[in-house]
Design a protein around this motif. Structure first.
Motif, PDB file in Angstrom:
ATOM      1  N   MET A  69       2.116  -0.705  -3.783  1.00  0.00           N
ATOM      2  CA  MET A  69       1.310   0.205  -2.992  1.00  0.00           C
ATOM      3  C   MET A  69       0.706   1.264  -3.898  1.00  0.00           C
ATOM      4  SD  MET A  69       1.389  -0.724   0.130  1.00  0.00           S
ATOM      5  CE  MET A  69       2.327  -1.712   1.242  1.00  0.00           C
ATOM      6  N   SER A  70      -0.512   1.622  -3.607  1.00  0.00           N
ATOM      7  CA  SER A  70      -1.248   2.614  -4.383  1.00  0.00           C
ATOM      8  C   SER A  70      -1.661   3.772  -3.493  1.00  0.00           C
ATOM      9  CB  SER A  70      -2.525   1.981  -4.958  1.00  0.00           C
ATOM     10  OG  SER A  70      -2.213   0.939  -5.840  1.00  0.00           O
ATOM     11  N   ILE A  71      -2.110   4.832  -4.134  1.00  0.00           N
ATOM     12  CA  ILE A  71      -2.766   5.926  -3.439  1.00  0.00           C
ATOM     13  C   ILE A  71      -4.231   5.522  -3.306  1.00  0.00           C
ATOM     14  CG2 ILE A  71      -3.455   8.353  -3.555  1.00  0.00           C
ATOM     15  CD1 ILE A  71      -0.441   7.915  -3.117  1.00  0.00           C
ATOM     16  N   VAL A  72      -4.731   5.522  -2.077  1.00  0.00           N
ATOM     17  CA  VAL A  72      -6.095   5.079  -1.804  1.00  0.00           C
ATOM     18  C   VAL A  72      -6.824   6.182  -1.057  1.00  0.00           C
ATOM     19  CG1 VAL A  72      -7.508   3.353  -0.613  1.00  0.00           C
ATOM     20  CG2 VAL A  72      -5.375   2.649  -1.713  1.00  0.00           C
ATOM     21  N   GLU A  73      -8.034   6.453  -1.467  1.00  0.00           N
ATOM     22  CA  GLU A  73      -8.910   7.354  -0.732  1.00  0.00           C
ATOM     23  C   GLU A  73      -9.929   6.518   0.026  1.00  0.00           C
ATOM     24  OE1 GLU A  73     -10.868   9.971  -3.439  1.00  0.00           O
ATOM     25  OE2 GLU A  73      -9.039  11.074  -3.943  1.00  0.00           O
ATOM     26  N   LEU A  74     -10.024   6.736   1.335  1.00  0.00           N
ATOM     27  CA  LEU A  74     -11.114   6.189   2.142  1.00  0.00           C
ATOM     28  C   LEU A  74     -12.093   7.338   2.320  1.00  0.00           C
ATOM     29  CD1 LEU A  74     -12.512   4.077   3.925  1.00  0.00           C
ATOM     30  CD2 LEU A  74     -11.077   4.882   5.819  1.00  0.00           C
ATOM     31  N   ARG A  75     -13.259   7.226   1.682  1.00  0.00           N
ATOM     32  CA  ARG A  75     -14.241   8.305   1.645  1.00  0.00           C
ATOM     33  C   ARG A  75     -15.436   7.912   2.509  1.00  0.00           C
ATOM     34  NH1 ARG A  75     -12.570  11.799  -2.021  1.00  0.00           N
ATOM     35  NH2 ARG A  75     -14.589  12.856  -2.008  1.00  0.00           N
ATOM     36  N   PRO A  97      -2.664   4.662  -9.194  1.00  0.00           N
ATOM     37  CA  PRO A  97      -1.276   4.192  -9.121  1.00  0.00           C
ATOM     38  C   PRO A  97      -0.348   5.175  -8.408  1.00  0.00           C
ATOM     39  CG  PRO A  97      -2.101   4.073 -11.382  1.00  0.00           C
ATOM     40  CD  PRO A  97      -3.148   4.752 -10.569  1.00  0.00           C
ATOM     41  N   ASP A  98      -0.606   6.485  -8.572  1.00  0.00           N
ATOM     42  CA  ASP A  98       0.241   7.504  -7.945  1.00  0.00           C
ATOM     43  C   ASP A  98      -0.529   8.820  -7.958  1.00  0.00           C
ATOM     44  OD1 ASP A  98       0.595   8.673 -10.580  1.00  0.00           O
ATOM     45  OD2 ASP A  98       2.202   7.227 -10.935  1.00  0.00           O
ATOM     46  N   MET A  99       0.060   9.859  -7.378  1.00  0.00           N
ATOM     47  CA  MET A  99      -0.626  11.151  -7.270  1.00  0.00           C
ATOM     48  C   MET A  99      -0.853  11.800  -8.639  1.00  0.00           C
ATOM     49  SD  MET A  99      -1.570  11.699  -4.181  1.00  0.00           S
ATOM     50  CE  MET A  99      -1.903  13.460  -4.110  1.00  0.00           C
ATOM     51  N   LEU A 103      -9.744  10.319   3.839  1.00  0.00           N
ATOM     52  CA  LEU A 103      -8.356  10.042   4.200  1.00  0.00           C
ATOM     53  C   LEU A 103      -7.590   9.673   2.948  1.00  0.00           C
ATOM     54  CD1 LEU A 103      -8.939   7.933   7.425  1.00  0.00           C
ATOM     55  CD2 LEU A 103      -7.979  10.243   7.309  1.00  0.00           C
ATOM     56  N   LEU A 104      -6.466  10.330   2.724  1.00  0.00           N
ATOM     57  CA  LEU A 104      -5.576  10.009   1.614  1.00  0.00           C
ATOM     58  C   LEU A 104      -4.517   9.067   2.166  1.00  0.00           C
ATOM     59  CD1 LEU A 104      -5.039  10.634  -1.366  1.00  0.00           C
ATOM     60  CD2 LEU A 104      -3.567  12.511  -0.602  1.00  0.00           C
ATOM     61  N   LEU A 105      -4.489   7.856   1.652  1.00  0.00           N
ATOM     62  CA  LEU A 105      -3.669   6.782   2.208  1.00  0.00           C
ATOM     63  C   LEU A 105      -2.755   6.189   1.160  1.00  0.00           C
ATOM     64  CD1 LEU A 105      -6.680   4.977   3.934  1.00  0.00           C
ATOM     65  CD2 LEU A 105      -5.055   6.515   5.059  1.00  0.00           C
ATOM     66  N   ARG A 106      -1.763   5.464   1.634  1.00  0.00           N
ATOM     67  CA  ARG A 106      -0.933   4.620   0.768  1.00  0.00           C
ATOM     68  C   ARG A 106      -1.092   3.204   1.308  1.00  0.00           C
ATOM     69  NH1 ARG A 106       2.413   4.839  -3.244  1.00  0.00           N
ATOM     70  NH2 ARG A 106       2.589   7.097  -3.202  1.00  0.00           N
ATOM     71  N   GLY A 107      -1.375   2.286   0.397  1.00  0.00           N
ATOM     72  CA  GLY A 107      -1.554   0.913   0.841  1.00  0.00           C
ATOM     73  C   GLY A 107      -1.813  -0.029  -0.311  1.00  0.00           C
ATOM     74  N   GLY A 112     -14.578  -4.686  -4.142  1.00  0.00           N
ATOM     75  CA  GLY A 112     -13.180  -4.517  -3.786  1.00  0.00           C
ATOM     76  C   GLY A 112     -12.310  -4.398  -4.996  1.00  0.00           C
ATOM     77  N   PHE A 113     -11.063  -4.117  -4.747  1.00  0.00           N
ATOM     78  CA  PHE A 113     -10.088  -4.024  -5.831  1.00  0.00           C
ATOM     79  C   PHE A 113      -8.753  -4.455  -5.274  1.00  0.00           C
ATOM     80  CE2 PHE A 113      -8.061  -0.458  -3.915  1.00  0.00           C
ATOM     81  CZ  PHE A 113      -9.056   0.385  -3.460  1.00  0.00           C
ATOM     82  N   THR A 114      -7.938  -4.843  -6.160  1.00  0.00           N
ATOM     83  CA  THR A 114      -6.557  -5.065  -5.842  1.00  0.00           C
ATOM     84  C   THR A 114      -5.772  -4.303  -6.889  1.00  0.00           C
ATOM     85  OG1 THR A 114      -7.128  -7.245  -5.015  1.00  0.00           O
ATOM     86  CG2 THR A 114      -4.805  -6.814  -5.399  1.00  0.00           C
ATOM     87  N   PRO A 115      -5.373  -3.050  -6.559  1.00  0.00           N
ATOM     88  CA  PRO A 115      -4.710  -2.230  -7.562  1.00  0.00           C
ATOM     89  C   PRO A 115      -3.419  -2.882  -8.061  1.00  0.00           C
ATOM     90  CG  PRO A 115      -5.196  -0.962  -5.578  1.00  0.00           C
ATOM     91  CD  PRO A 115      -5.510  -2.378  -5.295  1.00  0.00           C
TER      92      PRO A 115
END
Length: 188
Positions: free
Chosen positions: A1-7, A58-60, A94-98, A185-188
């Motif tokens: 799981m990564s830190i993801v921003e939905l902007r 990867p993280d904050m 939105l700051l997300l984890r996913g 797209g990406f797959t972190p």
């Protein structure tokens, strides 16, 4: 799981293609060069003045360092005035984890759902029945925004996923998105 921003950006009328061209030409590689995974970039099919995109870290700690490097660096410094001139609002974040999200090649439309679940248990049961790994389910990351120059929405708990699914329990908004040309797209 990564830190993801939905902007989700609201743009001046008619400015979306200008921003997309600048974004693809300068900002994708500029962010990648400082360790940011730039994901899907989309036109909102129901609003000609909206641009939606994803990026991951990867993280904050990496998020803060990468954002400092990009927004303090030469690419942003050179092109920020042109980018900012296209925007009315860039703070709907939105700051997300996913798991991240990758658009399959040739995809013409993606549905993104932003849900405010009515309850953890009912949403968990819904997700088990209706969401698969391909939906790339994300949830709010409840941590302090350690890069306050870029605001994020706070005080809410959301789930976000991609692709068609039965209506969820709770308030939800579905966004119809058209991938922007290029790697979407990406797959972190």
């Amino acid at each position: 799981m990564s830190i993801v921003e939905l902007r989700q950006y609201t743009l001046h009328p008619g400015a979306r293609e200008t921003l997309i061209e600048l974004f693809e030409r300068e900002f994708v590689s500029g962010q990648q060069s400082v360790g940011i995974s730039v994901g899907g970039r989309f036109r909102d099919l129901d609003d000609p003045d909206r641009f939606v995109w994803l990026r991951a870290f990867p993280d904050m700690r990496h998020r803060r360092r990468s954002l400092e490097a990009f927004y303090g660096g030469p690419v942003w410094r050179e092109h920020r005035a042109a980018a900012n001139a296209t925007m009315i609002d860039s703070d709907d974040v939105l700051l997300l984890r996913g798991p991240g999200f990758a658009v399959a090649p040739g995809t013409r439309e993606v549905a993104a759902t932003v849900c405010h679940p009515s309850g953890t248990a009912s949403f968990g049961a819904y997700a088990a029945r209706h969401l698969r790994p391909a939906h790339a389910l994300h949830r709010t990351e409840h941590v302090a925004n350690d890069y306050p120059l870029l605001p994020v929405r706070t005080g809410e708990d959301v789930r976000v996923w991609f692709g068609q699914a039965e209506p969820p329990p709770g308030e939800a908004r579905r966004i119809r998105l058209e991938p922007v040309a290029g790697p979407a797209g990406f797959t972190p």
